[in-house]
Design a protein around this motif. Structure first.
Motif, short mmCIF file in Angstrom:
data_model
loop_
_atom_site.label_atom_id
_atom_site.label_comp_id
_atom_site.label_asym_id
_atom_site.label_seq_id
_atom_site.Cartn_x
_atom_site.Cartn_y
_atom_site.Cartn_z
N GLY A 164 0.68 -1.08 -0.04
CA GLY A 164 0.05 0.21 -0.03
C GLY A 164 0.77 1.28 -0.01
O GLY A 164 2.00 1.01 0.04
N PRO A 165 0.25 2.38 -0.21
CA PRO A 165 1.00 3.86 -0.27
C PRO A 165 1.66 3.98 1.10
O PRO A 165 2.72 4.43 1.04
N GLU A 166 1.03 3.68 2.10
CA GLU A 166 1.71 3.96 3.20
C GLU A 166 2.87 3.29 3.54
O GLU A 166 3.79 3.63 4.46
N LEU A 167 3.30 2.15 2.87
CA LEU A 167 4.68 1.52 2.74
C LEU A 167 5.61 1.83 1.50
O LEU A 167 6.44 0.83 1.34
N GLY A 168 4.97 2.70 0.75
CA GLY A 168 5.88 3.08 -0.57
C GLY A 168 5.30 2.29 -1.79
O GLY A 168 6.29 2.60 -2.75
N GLY A 169 4.27 1.55 -1.61
CA GLY A 169 3.80 1.08 -2.91
C GLY A 169 2.68 1.51 -3.60
O GLY A 169 2.32 2.63 -3.23
N GLN A 170 2.14 0.91 -4.62
CA GLN A 170 1.02 1.45 -5.27
C GLN A 170 -0.49 0.90 -4.70
O GLN A 170 -1.43 1.32 -5.12
N GLY A 171 -0.23 -0.41 -4.07
CA GLY A 171 -1.38 -1.11 -3.67
C GLY A 171 -2.15 -1.58 -4.50
O GLY A 171 -3.59 -1.67 -4.45
N TYR A 172 -1.71 -2.08 -5.59
CA TYR A 172 -2.34 -2.50 -6.76
C TYR A 172 -2.89 -3.91 -6.47
O TYR A 172 -2.58 -4.45 -5.51
N GLY A 173 -4.13 -4.27 -7.15
CA GLY A 173 -4.65 -5.29 -7.11
C GLY A 173 -3.87 -6.64 -7.81
O GLY A 173 -3.02 -6.35 -8.46
N GLN A 174 -4.47 -7.57 -7.46
CA GLN A 174 -3.78 -8.88 -8.21
C GLN A 174 -3.73 -8.82 -9.80
O GLN A 174 -2.85 -9.36 -10.46
N LEU A 175 -4.85 -8.40 -10.33
CA LEU A 175 -4.89 -8.19 -11.81
C LEU A 175 -3.73 -7.45 -12.41
O LEU A 175 -3.05 -8.09 -13.28
N LYS A 176 -3.58 -6.38 -11.71
CA LYS A 176 -2.52 -5.39 -12.24
C LYS A 176 -0.99 -6.03 -12.01
O LYS A 176 -0.12 -5.88 -12.68
#
Length: 433
Positions: free
Chosen positions: A68-80
């Protein structure tokens, strides 16, 4: 509605990834080809090349997108994430470049979900920054991946936990800064509530790597093995070393496996697509008996079968990712198992055909195909043997199916024909039938 398209903005990201992996990342596979090289944080030459590439990934907003964004990622779902991992599967270094290397991805997820604030501060942040790597130490020499047969145990003595036992095939243990260890804490509990998870710093007294086991793709005489056979000899840990609660080890483990298997499956799609590219190029480049390989029906059949199988498998994995994204937790269990079962055969068949088409050259280390081929057996076992997942699929399909009500099957034609005649008796009589 069904839609097989990708939104244009994300497709641009995928296009950038595709060029970047081919042009910038794949050369790392040639310079540092050992399976352990992406995890060796002490290799300064490799890190000097790696860090600028990771920075480019960050600038594109594609670093550790499973978080997730709070950890520096985008929080993308599994499809992406599946579409991204399809590209990353082309290179053994690509997951490290994009902050998605296993087992660090799964370990980061469970630290984020189950870790205390202090645990996340101490272990998660440097893991996310790519400064350290970690190990998931679960399987055992006598039990494999079956937690019901685990004997490595942990118990409390005062304000400390003590772990004693052995673990087998703990990936990247020789490079890890810490290990996440599953141990039996209550042997009398129900099978899936017997284990707990612990965070063990690698330098803790009593942690001994008995040997680094080399797979068939690694050379034992050169100490290239990266899967640790580990002895935990009365390892003492503070009371706050547990990850999650007592008896939640199986729950914690399951939380990291589902999405990880989809990522793994799509990386195999990417690897098989690369094998297809080599197969196609070879077919139009080489001649025998007066014609191109591409003009021979046997070769055309190999190409067609490989492409059909790959596309079928790709759609299965993408559908599984869609189910995870859109349905309640656990709804994709059967689909995940199907991906695991299908992967073993698709991977085996496509790589074998590509290698075969290259003749003797395909068996040498002058082509990537030999290494791909040597990974086929181990990848069929990773995340649990194929046979176990095949059983899971069958059990799910059989669940709730009722036996036939009588002596014959419910699709037995004579009584169904008679029922049809009774239903339309008036019309059939009118027409003399």
């Amino acid at each position: 509605m069904w839609d097989f398209s990708t939104d244009p903005e994300f497709q641009q990201k995928l296009d950038w990834m595709n060029r970047f992996v081919r042009e910038e990342v794949e050369p790392l596979d040639l310079l540092f080809p050992s399976g352990g090289d992406p995890y060796d944080t002490g290799n300064e030459a490799a890190r000097a090349i790696l860090r600028p590439l990771q920075q480019q990934v960050r600038e594109q907003g594609l670093w550790a997108c499973h978080l997730g964004p709070e950890l520096g990622g985008q929080g993308y779902g599994q499809l992406k994430l599946a579409l991204m991992n399809e590209i990353l599967g082309r290179s053994s270094w690509a997951p490290t470049v994009f902050g998605t290397a296993a087992p660090d991805t799964g370990n980061a997820e469970i630290l984020a979900m189950f870790g205390t604030e202090e645990q996340r501060k101490r272990y998660l942040r440097p893991l996310l920054d790519g400064d350290i790597v970690s190990t998931f130490s679960m399987t055992e020499p006598q039990a494999g991946a079956d937690p019901k047969e685990f004997t490595c145990r942990a118990w409390q003595e005062g304000d400390t936990w003590v772990i004693d036992g052995e673990k087998w095939f703990s990936s990247n243990a020789r490079y890890a800064a810490f290990l996440i260890v599953m141990a039996v804490t209550d042997s009398e509990a129900r099978p899936h509530e017997r284990m707990s998870m612990f965070i063990v710093p690698a330098q803790t007294p009593g942690v001994t790597i008995k040997r680094n086991v080399a797979t068939m793709a690694e050379r034992d005489e050169l100490d290239e093995g990266i899967h640790g056979y580990i002895r935990y000899d009365h390892v003492r840990l503070p009371a706050d070393a547990m990850l999650g609660g007592p008896g939640e080890g199986f729950k914690v483990a399951q939380a990291r496996l589902g999405g990880g298997r989809v990522h793994h499956a799509m990386r195999i799609v990417g690897q098989c697509a690369r094998a297809m590219e080599m197969m196609l190029e070879r077919a139009v480049s080489r001649r025998t008996q007066g014609e191109r390989l591409a003009d021979k029906q046997a070769v055309q059949a190999m190409i067609a079968d490989s492409w059909i199988e790959l596309q079928q498998y790709r759609l299965l994995v993408l559908h599984t990712a869609w189910v995870i994204d859109t349905q309640p937790h656990g709804a994709a269990r059967t689909q995940i198992a199907m991906c695991k079962v299908a992967m073993a055969k698709v991977h085996h068949d496509i790589v074998r055909r590509a290698l075969h088409l290259h003749g003797s050259l395909g068996t040498t280390h002058e082509m990537p195909l030999a290494e791909m081929w040597m990974s086929v057996p181990s990848l069929a076992l990773a995340d649990g043997p194929t046979e176990v997942h095949r059983t899971t699929v069958a059990k799910q399909l059989l669940r709730g199916v009722e036996p036939a009500p009588g002596l014959f099957p419910s699709e037995h034609i004579p009584p169904k024909r008679e029922a049809a005649r009774r239903r339309y008796a008036d019309i059939l009589k009118e027409y003399g039938l």
